[in-house]
Every structure is written in C-alpha cells, then in structure tokens.
Design an enzyme around this catalytic site. Structure first.
Site, PDB file in Angstrom:
ATOM      1  N   TRP A 181       0.759  -1.237  -0.360  1.00  0.00           N
ATOM      2  CA  TRP A 181      -0.264   0.216  -0.253  1.00  0.00           C
ATOM      3  C   TRP A 181       0.724   1.368  -0.233  1.00  0.00           C
ATOM      4  CZ3 TRP A 181      -2.121   2.639   5.151  1.00  0.00           C
ATOM      5  CH2 TRP A 181      -3.103   3.953   4.521  1.00  0.00           C
ATOM      6  N   ASP A 262      -0.466  -5.574   9.710  1.00  0.00           N
ATOM      7  CA  ASP A 262      -1.752  -4.135   9.457  1.00  0.00           C
ATOM      8  C   ASP A 262      -3.406  -5.272   8.737  1.00  0.00           C
ATOM      9  OD1 ASP A 262      -3.482  -2.650   8.105  1.00  0.00           O
ATOM     10  OD2 ASP A 262      -1.575  -1.850   6.587  1.00  0.00           O
ATOM     11  N   LYS A 298     -13.160  -0.656   6.429  1.00  0.00           N
ATOM     12  CA  LYS A 298     -14.271  -1.297   5.199  1.00  0.00           C
ATOM     13  C   LYS A 298     -15.126  -2.478   5.729  1.00  0.00           C
ATOM     14  CE  LYS A 298      -9.920  -0.827   4.507  1.00  0.00           C
ATOM     15  NZ  LYS A 298      -9.383   0.707   4.266  1.00  0.00           N
TER      16      LYS A 298
HETATM   17  N1  PLA Z   1      -3.756  -0.459   5.231  1.00  0.00           N
HETATM   18  C1  PLA Z   1      -3.721  -1.152   4.425  1.00  0.00           C
HETATM   19  C2  PLA Z   1      -3.156  -2.052   3.418  1.00  0.00           C
HETATM   20  C3  PLA Z   1      -4.888  -0.385   3.194  1.00  0.00           C
HETATM   21  O1  PLA Z   1      -5.226  -0.518   2.257  1.00  0.00           O
HETATM   22  C4  PLA Z   1      -5.751   0.836   4.037  1.00  0.00           C
HETATM   23  C5  PLA Z   1      -6.471   1.631   2.840  1.00  0.00           C
HETATM   24  C6  PLA Z   1      -5.493   1.417   5.243  1.00  0.00           C
HETATM   25  C7  PLA Z   1      -4.333   0.350   5.785  1.00  0.00           C
HETATM   26  C8  PLA Z   1      -5.770   2.292   5.764  1.00  0.00           C
HETATM   27  O2  PLA Z   1      -7.195   2.431   6.005  1.00  0.00           O
HETATM   28  P1  PLA Z   1      -8.387   2.879   6.688  1.00  0.00           P
HETATM   29  O3  PLA Z   1      -7.108   4.961   7.603  1.00  0.00           O
HETATM   30  O4  PLA Z   1      -8.701   4.360   6.235  1.00  0.00           O
HETATM   31  O5  PLA Z   1      -8.204   2.722   7.903  1.00  0.00           O
HETATM   32  N2  PLA Z   1      -6.018   1.746   0.985  1.00  0.00           N
HETATM   33  C9  PLA Z   1      -7.453   2.389   0.664  1.00  0.00           C
HETATM   34  C10 PLA Z   1      -7.961   4.060   0.805  1.00  0.00           C
HETATM   35  C11 PLA Z   1      -8.573   1.784   0.907  1.00  0.00           C
HETATM   36  C12 PLA Z   1      -6.070   4.951   0.989  1.00  0.00           C
HETATM   37  O6  PLA Z   1      -5.521   4.409   0.149  1.00  0.00           O
HETATM   38  O7  PLA Z   1      -6.702   5.316   1.914  1.00  0.00           O
HETATM   39  C13 PLA Z   1      -6.495   1.979  -0.325  1.00  0.00           C
HETATM   40  O8  PLA Z   1      -7.468   2.171  -1.800  1.00  0.00           O
HETATM   41  O9  PLA Z   1      -6.165   1.458  -0.838  1.00  0.00           O
END
Ligand code: PLA
Length: 452
Positions: A181, A262, A298
C-alpha cells in the site's frame, strides 16, 4: 525601532521616560514608516510576495488523487476503481443496516455526552477490538498482557505503532512487502523508522514469491520489524497459505523479528472474521510479542468515521501496562484523544450478540459480491477471447485485483473508457457491479489486443 525605549512601562524611571519622549519626538516623522514597514513585513496583508511563494504544486496522492480526477470527469459512463471503497450493485456507497441501528440506539440514549474520551479512547471499544482480532479465547487477553488503544482508523494505528517503535524499540528498521500500500513507506518514515522492502510478489506468476520472501526475511538483521498484511494483501490480492504463514512465523521467531500486522480487511478476504484473523492468532499463540493495527473502515463501512485500534501483545501484564503508559505519550501531542462516535458504533455492534450476528451476515454479503465480481469479470474476458491468462482475477483475494496492466494501458483506459484506477494496474473489485463489468472487460480487451 523604538520599542526598546518604550516609556509606557510603569517601572521605568523619570529619566527613562524623558529619553523615551525625546526619542518619540525625534522619530515622529518615521511613525508612518514604522507602519509601512509593518505592512510590508513578510506576513502582512498589503504588499510583497507570499512567504510560501517558493512552493511547488504537490502531486495528488496516487490513490486518493484517482477520485479527484474521476470527480472532474463529466462522462456518464465513468467508473472509479481506484480507492478501495465498497459499492453496491447500483454503484452506491453502502451504510450497513447494522450501523444504522447502532447509530439509532446511540441517538435515542439521552444520557450520552460529548466529553473528551481518555487518551487511549473508548475503553470498551478497545477490549472488544482486541477480542475481535485475537479471538475471544485468546490466552494473551486472558492473561491481561495485551494493550489496546483506539486510533484514527488503520492509518492512525500504524502511525502510532510506528512512532512507539521508533521511540522505544531497539531496532529502527521496518521491512515492508514489495509492492505494498503506497502509504506504508510514508507513514513509517515519518514515524522515525527506516523502511526497507522484502520480496513478496512475483509478476511472472502473479502469485507469491515465497522463496524470495524467506530469503529476504532470513537476511534481515535480528530484531528487525516486519510489516505483514494480515489478509487480502494490498495491492496484489495475494496471501500466503496457512502452511506458508507457519513457515514465516517460525523463521521470524527464530530470528527475533518483530511482527507488525496491518489488518485493514478482516472479513473481506474470506467473508469470515475468524478465518481472516488466523495468521495473527498463530503468532499470538506462540506466546511471543507483536503489534496489530486494525481498521473498521472496510469491514463496517465506517471509512469517514476514522475508527481503528492498535494492539500490542506483550509477554506480561506488567509490561503491557508500561507500554500503554508510553503509547499515551505518543498520542497526546499528536491528536490528544480519538473521536467518540465511530468507536461507539463499533462497541454497540460488538457487544450485542444479535447485532454482531447481523454484522457478520452483511460483511459476508459484501465479500461474496466481490467474489462474484471476480467471476463475472473473468468470464467476460473469456467470452471476448481476450489474449492472456486472466485466471489471477479469480485466484487473488480481497478488495483488489492486481491486473498486470501497465501505466500506459491504464492511462489509455482512463482516456478512452473513463475507467479510473491506480497507475500500477490495481482495480478495486468492490467498485465494480454486474452493470459495469462489460464496460471494464471491453476496455481490458482493447488494451490487451492493441499496442498502447
Ligand atoms: N492498510 C492497508 C493495507 C490499506 O489498504 C488501507 C486503506 C489502510 C491500511 C488504511 O485505511 P484506513 O486508515 O482508512 O483505515 N487503503 C485504501 C484507502 C482502501 C487508502 O488508500 O487510504 C486503498 O484504496 O488502498
């Protein structure tokens, strides 16, 4: 500047006052100069350039910026598969029924107040969150050696955990998967850790590079921190099997590596909260220490409520108590204390057996819809005779498919088909519906059959 000679101070002597008066008299003509120099000072309003004039326009976030671009597109067929946000078959955001019920309960309760929460957040929420991720029968919880603090969703939990480790853990290097991510490296770097990567994904098989993973973790300095995606790896949708997790656990424990999980998608990968938490529970069951960042964005659809938790599993309750006291010192200057509403919703749902059961059904329905989107997209490409092996669409798990499309192909699909996704070719399956699958399949077919 006359301020040093100010005669207004009641403590100044008569001669000081006289000198002050004389000075004011002598500089009378420059009073307006003084004023203009105030106006021309760098932060004043009237003249001069901005003190921020040297700033360059920063790029949009690689994930959230996709939504910005999507919102600007007037096309009626536009499709946002960028951010991982669940949509219904009608393409609408979903507020879970069980969340609506919990909120109604909260509103009806006139005894509820809006005081600050403690630094650690809502205590009942923290207990229930630890139970949800570690299991109700977890020995670590029973032995009172888990400390849990409410944080600002998954991101906030990772950041607080990162800063805690940077301050108090002897090893400052964290290993993250390649790829991962996009926010992970930024979060941990700003938290004060050194970020390195370990091999994870093999583009040639579109699966796990297990050998590379074992080699890289095996070569990491003893004690290093290792970030592990608990389930539904982002962006690849590729998770280790339970047997592979067991090998990872043995290797990490033998080298004293510190697991930092995570867990942003508990329940979204398999549809079962317990199944998706299994890798974490395997690590906790061996009695060792670890950190877990949880998000309710989510799995409860509480994206904008920013509700999550950081748990640190320790060897004894004594240590856990001291860890908590230090976590409070990380949190207090960062945002003081977390918000109350989202955590209250989660607590209402987790404490009530009926609401909890209802939640698991709604969660399963979301996970199932995503799985059915995978099948539909795979079928649609098959019927179009799209060249290439697309079986990874049905093999990968969770919210995302890592398509293998390159940045040029992605930008072609955006330009010609108004389909928005991150440039690494990740598509959010949760943003797709039966109605939009054919449009996406047409676009993929187009880029797969021509050189873009
Ligand atoms: N960890 C991972 C692996 C994630 O994909 C995301 C969110 C988070 C943590 C953090 O989410 P939160 O802070 O909202 O609880 N990833 C998303 C959104 C869904 C983003 O980028 O913020 C994504 O589209 O990858």
């Amino acid at each position: 500047m006359t301020t040093e000679f100010s005669s207004s101070s009641s403590s100044s002597s008569p001669s000081d006052r006289r000198i002050g008066a004389l000075l004011r008299h002598l500089t009378a003509g420059s009073d307006s100069d003084n004023l203009s120099s105030v106006y021309a000072s760098p932060t004043s309003g009237a003249t001069g350039g901005s003190v921020f004039a040297h700033l360059v326009q920063a790029p949009e976030d690689p994930i959230l910026g996709v939504t910005v671009a999507y919102n600007k597109d007037p096309s009626p067929v536009k499709l946002n598969l960028g951010v991982g946000a669940y949509r219904t078959e009608e393409g609408k955001p979903l507020v879970l029924n069980v969340v609506r019920k919990a909120e109604q309960q909260l509103i009806n309760d006139r005894t509820r107040i809006k005081e600050y929460l403690p630094i650690v957040g809502l205590v009942e929420f923290n207990k229930l969150s630890a139970k949800l991720i570690l299991g109700a029968d977890s020995p670590a919880i029973r032995e009172n050696r888990v400390t849990t603090v409410e944080c600002l969703s998954g991101t906030g939990s990772l950041r607080v955990g990162g800063e805690f480790l940077a301050k108090h853990y002897h090893q400052k290097t964290i290993y993250i998967t390649q790829p991962t991510w996009g926010n992970h490296p930024k979060i941990f770097t700003l938290a004060g850790l050194t970020v390195k990567t370990y091999r994870y994904y093999d583009p040639s098989t579109r699966g796990l590079n297990f050998q590379g993973l074992l080699e890289d973790l095996g070569a990491a300095p003893p004690g290093s921190i290792v970030l592990l995606h608990a389930c539904a790896h982002n962006p690849t949708g590729v998770d280790p099997t339970i047997q592979q997790w067991e090998q990872i656990r043995q290797l990490m424990r033998s080298k004293g590596l510190m697991p930092f999980f995570d867990s942003a998608y508990q329940g979204f990968a398999s549809g079962s909260l317990d199944t998706d938490a299994k890798p974490i529970r395997m690590f906790v069951a061996d009695g060792g220490e670890c950190l877990v960042a949880q998000s309710y964005a989510k799995n409860m659809g509480l994206y904008g409520e920013r509700v999550g938790a950081l748990s640190i599993v320790c060897k004894s309750s004594d240590v856990a108590g001291r860890v908590e006291s230090q976590l409070k010192l990380v949190i207090r200057p960062m945002y003081s204390s977390p918000p109350i509403h989202g955590a209250s919703i989660v607590a209402v749902i987790l404490r009530d057996r009926n609401l909890f059961n209802e939640w698991t059904l709604e969660l399963k329905a979301m996970a199932d819809r995503i799985i059915s989107m995978r099948k539909q997209l795979f079928e649609a490409l098959r019927t179009r005779g799209t060249p290439g092996d697309w079986s990874h669409i049905i093999k990968q798990i969770g919210m995302f498919t890592f398509t293998g499309l390159n940045p040029a192909q992605v930008s072609y699909m955006t330009k010609e088909y108004h389909i928005y996704m991150t440039s690494d070719g990740r598509i959010s399956m949760a943003g797709l519906s039966s109605k939009t699958v054919p449009h996406l399949a047409d676009a993929i077919h187009a880029v797969a059959t021509k050189t873009v």
